[in-house]
Write a protein that holds these residues in place. Structure first.
Motif, short mmCIF file in Angstrom:
data_model
loop_
_atom_site.label_atom_id
_atom_site.label_comp_id
_atom_site.label_asym_id
_atom_site.label_seq_id
_atom_site.Cartn_x
_atom_site.Cartn_y
_atom_site.Cartn_z
N ASP A 103 -42.74 -23.26 52.01
CA ASP A 103 -41.89 -22.36 52.77
C ASP A 103 -42.39 -22.21 54.21
O ASP A 103 -43.04 -21.21 54.55
CB ASP A 103 -41.87 -20.99 52.06
CG ASP A 103 -40.74 -20.10 52.56
OD1 ASP A 103 -40.17 -20.44 53.61
OD2 ASP A 103 -40.45 -19.09 51.92
N LEU A 106 -50.35 -27.25 62.02
CA LEU A 106 -50.64 -27.73 60.67
C LEU A 106 -49.78 -28.94 60.32
O LEU A 106 -50.24 -29.90 59.69
CB LEU A 106 -50.41 -26.61 59.65
CG LEU A 106 -51.46 -25.49 59.66
CD1 LEU A 106 -50.98 -24.29 58.86
CD2 LEU A 106 -52.78 -26.00 59.10
N GLY A 115 -40.92 -21.47 56.96
CA GLY A 115 -40.41 -20.31 57.68
C GLY A 115 -41.25 -19.07 57.40
O GLY A 115 -41.62 -18.32 58.31
N PHE A 116 -41.58 -18.87 56.13
CA PHE A 116 -42.39 -17.73 55.74
C PHE A 116 -43.79 -17.84 56.35
O PHE A 116 -44.36 -16.85 56.81
CB PHE A 116 -42.48 -17.69 54.21
CG PHE A 116 -43.15 -16.47 53.65
CD1 PHE A 116 -42.50 -15.25 53.66
CD2 PHE A 116 -44.42 -16.54 53.13
CE1 PHE A 116 -43.11 -14.12 53.15
CE2 PHE A 116 -45.04 -15.41 52.61
CZ PHE A 116 -44.38 -14.20 52.62
N LEU A 166 -57.92 -27.01 53.51
CA LEU A 166 -56.67 -26.42 53.98
C LEU A 166 -55.61 -26.42 52.88
O LEU A 166 -54.42 -26.36 53.16
CB LEU A 166 -56.16 -27.19 55.20
CG LEU A 166 -57.00 -27.00 56.46
CD1 LEU A 166 -56.60 -27.99 57.53
CD2 LEU A 166 -56.85 -25.58 56.99
N ARG A 174 -44.61 -19.32 59.12
CA ARG A 174 -44.53 -19.01 60.54
C ARG A 174 -44.42 -17.50 60.74
O ARG A 174 -45.05 -16.92 61.62
CB ARG A 174 -43.32 -19.72 61.17
CG ARG A 174 -43.48 -19.96 62.65
CD ARG A 174 -42.37 -20.86 63.18
NE ARG A 174 -42.31 -22.12 62.49
CZ ARG A 174 -41.19 -22.74 62.12
NH1 ARG A 174 -40.03 -22.20 62.38
NH2 ARG A 174 -41.24 -23.91 61.51
N GLY A 175 -43.64 -16.85 59.87
CA GLY A 175 -43.50 -15.40 59.96
C GLY A 175 -44.83 -14.68 59.79
O GLY A 175 -45.07 -13.65 60.40
N MET A 176 -45.71 -15.24 58.94
CA MET A 176 -47.01 -14.61 58.72
C MET A 176 -48.01 -14.96 59.81
O MET A 176 -49.14 -14.49 59.78
CB MET A 176 -47.57 -15.02 57.36
CG MET A 176 -47.00 -14.19 56.24
SD MET A 176 -48.01 -14.25 54.74
CE MET A 176 -48.08 -15.97 54.41
N GLY A 177 -47.61 -15.84 60.72
CA GLY A 177 -48.47 -16.13 61.86
C GLY A 177 -49.29 -17.40 61.73
O GLY A 177 -50.16 -17.64 62.56
N PHE A 178 -49.05 -18.20 60.70
CA PHE A 178 -49.75 -19.48 60.63
C PHE A 178 -49.16 -20.44 61.68
O PHE A 178 -47.94 -20.48 61.84
CB PHE A 178 -49.61 -20.11 59.24
CG PHE A 178 -50.49 -19.45 58.21
CD1 PHE A 178 -51.82 -19.79 58.11
CD2 PHE A 178 -49.98 -18.49 57.37
CE1 PHE A 178 -52.64 -19.19 57.17
CE2 PHE A 178 -50.79 -17.88 56.42
CZ PHE A 178 -52.12 -18.23 56.32
N PRO A 179 -50.00 -21.17 62.38
CA PRO A 179 -49.49 -22.13 63.38
C PRO A 179 -48.89 -23.34 62.68
O PRO A 179 -49.54 -24.38 62.52
CB PRO A 179 -50.74 -22.50 64.18
CG PRO A 179 -51.87 -22.29 63.23
CD PRO A 179 -51.47 -21.21 62.28
N LYS A 185 -54.60 -24.16 50.74
CA LYS A 185 -53.72 -22.99 50.78
C LYS A 185 -52.70 -23.11 51.90
O LYS A 185 -51.50 -22.89 51.70
CB LYS A 185 -54.61 -21.76 50.99
CG LYS A 185 -53.88 -20.46 51.13
CD LYS A 185 -54.87 -19.35 51.45
CE LYS A 185 -55.37 -19.50 52.83
NZ LYS A 185 -56.17 -18.53 53.45
N GLU A 186 -53.16 -23.51 53.08
CA GLU A 186 -52.27 -23.62 54.24
C GLU A 186 -51.24 -24.74 54.04
O GLU A 186 -50.06 -24.57 54.32
CB GLU A 186 -53.09 -23.87 55.51
CG GLU A 186 -53.82 -22.64 56.04
CD GLU A 186 -55.09 -22.31 55.25
OE1 GLU A 186 -55.51 -23.13 54.39
OE2 GLU A 186 -55.67 -21.24 55.48
N SER A 233 -45.78 -26.52 53.01
CA SER A 233 -44.96 -27.47 52.26
C SER A 233 -43.86 -26.74 51.50
O SER A 233 -42.75 -27.23 51.38
CB SER A 233 -45.81 -28.26 51.26
OG SER A 233 -46.83 -28.96 51.92
N LEU A 267 -48.60 -23.72 51.59
CA LEU A 267 -47.65 -22.78 52.16
C LEU A 267 -46.64 -23.47 53.08
O LEU A 267 -45.43 -23.25 52.96
CB LEU A 267 -48.41 -21.70 52.94
CG LEU A 267 -47.59 -20.52 53.41
CD1 LEU A 267 -46.97 -19.80 52.24
CD2 LEU A 267 -48.46 -19.56 54.21
#
Lengths: 313, 254
Positions: A171, A185, A173-174, A161, A176-181, A163-164, A169, A167
């Motif tokens: 940003d 996480l 907000g970004f 994980l 969440r905007g892209m749809g990651f839970p 990459k996740e 760590s 991300l």
């Protein structure tokens, strides 16, 4: 020298060396993310919070099995995490204050329970106080096997994980905007953190565990500007601290293992602060010094080279 | 049938008990550059965040090309405020731009050569190709803003939300952003920008949303961005200069 080599011959010591090394590796890797997410103190809060968990688990079951005690520690750690999260979200109290409240309350309760157990005189109580400062020397083969599996799980989770985690760590907000839970996480990372703390308590103790999580990460940050390298370095520094600390402790002077691991990690940190290229104090001073000299030279001799040339000709 | 890139209906948002947005409704036309203008605390950033589902809304619905946002994430790009992240994070400009592709990569998969190429091309579009390997804390504020723009470009969206992209940037970056906006417009993309500099609104945007907790007006800049409506939006606290030129400037905004 022969004494040092002899250490590795002793199977007991070998287990402990191996165990502390794995512990350092796992906690260094997980600690990197905690540090970057500005949750350095979370490790401290979680490890202190584990103490009442250990005591309650013992009082309920009456057995001192490692598994039961660690389960208690993990449960208490999770309760503390949610407590801190709840306070931060539902009041005007900021995270640092929430951490301080939860850490001290849990630790206070833990000490009261510990004293209670020691006075209750159930012949089985001795050894719980080892959780305060840890007792790596008591680790046996099965403990190390558990440590090895858990360290592998921690490192594998962070690798899968990566990459996740990067991300959320950098940003959230970004992300969440892209749809990651992001919330899921977040909690997963916190769970890994609790696991690292809980397995580390046995070796290093609740008081010092935070150091093994954060110090390698902070040291690693000095050497690199890339997250992947930083995480790998933090793991290496952690493993090194575990190894060297245990080796010094086992070389016969009867010093406690956990604190020695922490001191080794601190020595690595001091070396990083001083010598790391780029961010270190000494290389910075050297660069400033040479820049100043270059500036002074270029100010002092703008006209001279031309003059000298004419003389030569 | 033509569906609007963004439809907001009856959107209300509150922090604690204080309402920030009340019954906001509008329908954005496709292929336009749309500026959101209003005083501090009018809920401009909140509107964007609520539309993206970053903060909970009390009521109302948001449709992206006719469907809820959760189903249309790949059509939306987002440029957050620059101060929203820690720029001392151990990562490079290229790496941050690559993050724009993460949403399409799916779980566990690492970005590879293809993502790298896209990210480099996006950096080139904002004039930052040579700085791709630079650690992000060593970039100027304007360059950091351009990295965020490049990351949004890497998302390859049809509708873009930008939260105050012009704040605290140098002239070169401002020019780069304007050029980028018109390029996006030429490609038929819709861009919604939170903007605070009233003197450049006419120049940069086709449409304007005047916002102060409620929608004051929404329409083409020529008919919407007028002195009267601005006074209404800002509660009469604006002193207009250059009235003839039609470029109002805040002399005492408070």
């Amino acid at each position: 020298m022969s004494g040092w080599l002899g250490l590795f011959g002793d199977p007991n010591v070998r287990w402990i060396l191996f165990g502390c090394m794995l512990l350092g590796l796992g906690s260094g890797v997980v600690g990197s993310f905690a540090y970057l997410r500005k949750q350095s103190l979370m490790g401290d809060a979680l490890s202190h919070a584990a103490l009442p968990g250990v005591c309650i688990a013992f009082m309920l079951t009456g057995v001192k099995s490692l598994f039961v005690l660690l389960a208690g520690a993990a449960a208490a750690g999770l309760v503390a995490t949610f407590g801190i999260g709840y306070i931060t979200r539902h009041s005007r109290i900021k995270q640092d204050a929430a951490l301080a409240i939860v850490l001290t309350v849990f630790f206070g309760v833990g000490i009261v329970l510990l004293t209670q157990i020691q006075h209750s005189g159930s012949g089985n109580q001795s050894g719980l106080d080892k959780f305060l400062f840890g007792q790596a020397a008591s680790m046996v083969g099965t403990d190390v096997a558990v440590l090895a599996v858990i360290s592998c799980v921690l490192v594998a989770a962070c690798a899968l994980l990566f990459k996740e985690f990067k991300l959320i760590s950098f940003d959230p907000g970004f992300a969440r905007g892209m749809g990651f839970p992001v919330a899921v996480l977040d909690h997963l990372l916190m769970l890994l953190f609790v696991i690292a703390v809980v397995v580390g308590i046995q070796a290093v103790g609740v008081v010092l565990m935070a150091a093994l999580l954060i110090t390698p990460a902070v040291s690693a940050r000095y050497w690199t500007e890339r997250l992947g390298v930083m995480v790998a370095l933090a793991g290496t520094f952690g493993a090194l601290s575990g190894l060297v600390g245990t080796a010094i402790s086992a070389s016969g002077n009867n010093l406690p293992t956990g604190p020695l691991c922490v001191l080794t990690a601190t020595a690595v940190f001091a070396a990083s602060v001083l010598f790391a290229p780029g961010r270190g104090v000494l290389p910075k001073a050297l660069r400033r010094f040479s820049a100043r000299r270059r500036l002074a030279r270029s100010l002092a001799e703008p006209a001279e080279p031309a003059l000298r040339k004419e003389h030569v000709q | 049938m033509q569906t609007s890139p963004l439809v907001v209906r009856g959107l209300s948002v509150a922090y604690q008990k204080k309402p920030v947005l009340q019954q906001v409704s509008f329908e954005a036309p496709e292929g336009k550059l749309i500026g959101i203008v209003g005083p501090n605390g009018a809920g401009k950033s909140t509107l964007i965040k609520a539309a993206l589902g970053l903060i909970p809304r009390l009521s109302g619905e948001v449709l992206i090309y006719g469907r809820p946002y959760a189903e249309q994430r790949k059509l939306v790009g987002y440029v957050p405020q620059r101060e929203s992240v820690d720029w001392d994070f151990p990562t490079s400009a290229l790496d941050v731009v690559t993050m724009g592709r993460y949403g399409r990569l799916g779980w566990f998969r690492r970005p590879g050569a293809a993502e790298r190429e896209i990210a480099l091309a996006c950096l080139a579009k904002v004039g930052m190709r040579e700085l791709a390997g630079r650690q992000i804390s060593q970039l100027s504020g304007g360059q950091q803003q351009r990295v965020f723009l490049a990351r949004a470009l890497a998302q390859d969206a049809k509708l873009y939300f930008m939260d105050e992209p012009f704040v605290g940037v140098d002239a070169a970056t401002e020019k780069a952003i304007v050029a980028l906006l018109s390029e996006l417009k030429e490609q038929g993309k819709t861009v919604i920008v939170v903007h605070h500099d009233l003197s450049t609104v006419r120049e940069y945007f086709d449409w304007v949303l005047l916002l102060n907790e409620r929608v004051v007006d929404f329409g083409p800049a020529e008919t919407t961005f007028t002195a009267d409506k601005l006074q209404t939006t800002y509660g009469g606290r604006l002193t207009m200069l250059d009235r003839e030129l039609g470029s109002p400037v805040i002399a005492n905004g408070r």
